[in-house]
Design an enzyme around this catalytic site. Structure first.
Site, PDB file in Angstrom:
ATOM      1  N   HIS A 246     -10.795   4.759   6.574  1.00  0.00           N
ATOM      2  CA  HIS A 246     -10.610   2.514   6.703  1.00  0.00           C
ATOM      3  C   HIS A 246     -12.304   3.166   6.980  1.00  0.00           C
ATOM      4  O   HIS A 246     -13.058   1.972   6.411  1.00  0.00           O
ATOM      5  CB  HIS A 246      -9.818   2.123   7.653  1.00  0.00           C
ATOM      6  CG  HIS A 246      -8.896   1.411   6.351  1.00  0.00           C
ATOM      7  ND1 HIS A 246      -7.520   2.122   6.703  1.00  0.00           N
ATOM      8  CD2 HIS A 246      -8.114  -0.217   5.381  1.00  0.00           C
ATOM      9  CE1 HIS A 246      -6.609   2.397   5.906  1.00  0.00           C
ATOM     10  NE2 HIS A 246      -7.417   0.994   4.715  1.00  0.00           N
TER      11      HIS A 246
ATOM     12  N   ASN B 119       0.653  -1.294   0.193  1.00  0.00           N
ATOM     13  CA  ASN B 119      -0.322  -0.036  -0.350  1.00  0.00           C
ATOM     14  C   ASN B 119       0.612   1.343  -0.225  1.00  0.00           C
ATOM     15  O   ASN B 119       0.765   1.928   0.434  1.00  0.00           O
ATOM     16  CB  ASN B 119      -1.490  -0.177   1.296  1.00  0.00           C
ATOM     17  CG  ASN B 119      -2.114   0.749   1.231  1.00  0.00           C
ATOM     18  OD1 ASN B 119      -2.570   0.606  -0.561  1.00  0.00           O
ATOM     19  ND2 ASN B 119      -3.373   0.768   1.871  1.00  0.00           N
TER      20      ASN B 119
END
Length: 493
Positions: free
Chosen positions: A358, A322
């Site tokens: 998130h 990521n």
């Protein structure tokens, strides 16, 4: 569009036979469709006008978005329009950055609250969270573009833009099929430089030689997709809630969590690698040349598969997985929080933001708390080892190099698997079943260690350093004194 419809009709059959959900199957197929589109873009549109490239990107980006999310793409369309109006009205100001932050994060968090379920959702909120960072970053970049150049950092100079992009540029930037779905993140300036052919000044109007590099990422993605299809059925999430796991021995449970965690990470590396292949194929990831003159294609990518496989520390994992999101967080959050005057506070604020980004579930906050705790644990243990001669000697021993690597890798697999439980199962009522089966031992280790370190270990090491400096100073003074007497004696002789 017709062939996308034919693929759509075939998705349930593929999902059932390969063991994926329909949403996962669509997501997996998207970069496989996007790769030939990227090749066409790279090969046949390279010397075409910017408008042609924008329209090509918009058409296929929207088509693939609809293939995955149907009419729910209205949410991203509204977000683009909202940010376009915001930036045209007050872009380049601190107020525009604050409003962009509030509006984009507010829309995302509200969407999480309204549409989230108990599971890790693969819905339109996934690309929406990618878009949220992209729009906030764009507001920052336009703000930086209105500041004097000598007030900008090196990072800001590479991405700042003074002019608000046109609506067609905003839409193409949003729906670029290599980055809309799961990333990677890249600034508007890179996208525009790519479209206008400014990334590679020495290309002589030839398409970039990026095919081979793209296929490397693609091979990793295919390999990981096979691992997921063939091995995941033996280590399903449900196994961690079964009596076969909860009633097993402690060492066996540690082993299972390590293996399960690695396979769970493989899923992310799979999808990152496949979308990286699409981005690399277009030539957008060009990063100059190495010392041997070979082109580098590693800017704005999501994962470096091999680096992740051989990583031994949390810092290595962050640097290989990521990647673009972590770089975004460092550039637009961590570094801009320098005014707080404490890197730990800046780090904490960045982690809290990423957890919120998130979603609302407590599992995300547990995961990022562990990430921060593990990073600090590693840094402090490295300091301790370097300060204790026998430990330093063991860590540097060539004879113990292989055994030490194996032990460190086993350790890394375990501390990656444990926090990933909370990232996967999200709600505490699920998390506590698995964490409780392991007696919560990493909580005591990683969150208890700082107490021991600052209360006991660090004072001992500092005291030892002071004694060594004092002894060295005494020896130095004594040596100078003896040297002086010796010289006088010689002189008298």
């Amino acid at each position: 569009m017709a062939y996308l419809q034919s693929i759509t009709n075939f998705v349930p059959f593929l999902a059932d036979n390969l063991g994926f959900s329909e949403a996962s199957m669509r997501m997996l197929l998207t970069p496989l469709i996007g790769l030939p589109l990227a090749y066409i873009h790279r090969t046949y549109l390279y010397n075409k006008s910017a408008t042609t490239k924008h329209l090509y990107t918009i058409w296929w980006g929207l088509s693939l978005a609809y293939f995955n999310y149907g009419l729910d793409i209205k949410h991203s369309a509204f977000t683009v329009l909202l940010n376009y109006l915001l930036l045209n009205i007050i872009g380049g100001t601190q107020v525009s950055v604050a409003l962009s932050f509030g509006l984009n994060m507010g829309y995302l968090l509200t969407s999480y609250g309204l549409y989230a379920s108990d599971d890790y959702d693969m819905t339109w909120t996934t690309p929406q969270c990618i878009l949220t960072l992209r729009m906030i970053g764009l507001a920052f970049d336009i703000y930086d573009g209105h500041k004097p150049v000598d007030k900008l950092s090196s990072d800001q100079k590479t991405s700042c833009i003074a002019k608000v992009p046109s609506f067609i540029e905003m839409v193409a930037y949003t729906y670029f099929y290599g980055g809309y779905f799961v990333g990677p993140q890249f600034p508007m300036r890179r996208y525009l430089d790519h479209v206008h052919g400014r990334l590679m000044s020495d290309s002589d109007d030839r398409p970039p030689q990026c095919v081979q590099a793209s296929l490397v990422s693609f091979k990793w993605g295919v390999f990981y997709s096979l691992v997921v299809a063939l091995i995941v059925p033996f280590y399903p999430n449900s196994f961690l809630f079964s009596s076969d796991f909860t009633d097993a021995s402690f060492l066996y449970k540690i082993y299972i969590v390590a293996i399960w965690g690695h396979i769970a990470f493989v899923k992310y590396c799979c999808i990152f690698s496949l979308f990286d292949a699409v981005c690399v194929m277009t030539g957008m990831t060009y990063n100059g040349k190495d010392e041997a003159g070979n082109a580098l294609w590693d800017t704005c990518i999501g994962a470096k598969a091999w680096d992740w496989e051989v990583s031994l520390t949390m810092k290595d994992v962050i640097a290989s997985m990521n990647i673009s999101t972590n770089m975004w967080a460092g550039k637009y959050l961590y570094k801009r929080l320098k005014f707080l005057g404490n890197r730990y506070i800046s780090q904490l604020c960045t982690m809290i933001f990423l957890a919120m980004w998130h979603g609302w579930y407590v599992g995300y906050y547990i995961t990022f708390a562990f990430e921060m705790a593990v990073i600090n644990f590693e840094q402090q243990m490295t300091y301790v080892i370097n300060k204790i001669p026998i430990l330093r000697k063991l860590s540097e021993s060539e004879n113990l190099k292989v055994p030490m690597y194996i032990l460190r890798k086993m350790w890394q697999l375990e501390y990656l698997g444990y926090p990933l439980i909370s990232f996967t199962f999200l709600r505490w009522r699920h998390i506590k079943v698995v964490h409780g089966a392991l007696f919560y031992y990493p909580y005591f280790l990683f969150f208890g260690w700082p107490v021991i370190y600052y209360a006991v270990v660090l004072p001992i090491l500092k005291s030892k350093e002071r004694k060594e400096r004092k002894a060295a100073k005494t020896n130095m003074v004594g040596g100078e004194s003896n040297g002086s007497n010796g010289n006088n004696h010689t002189k008298e002789d």
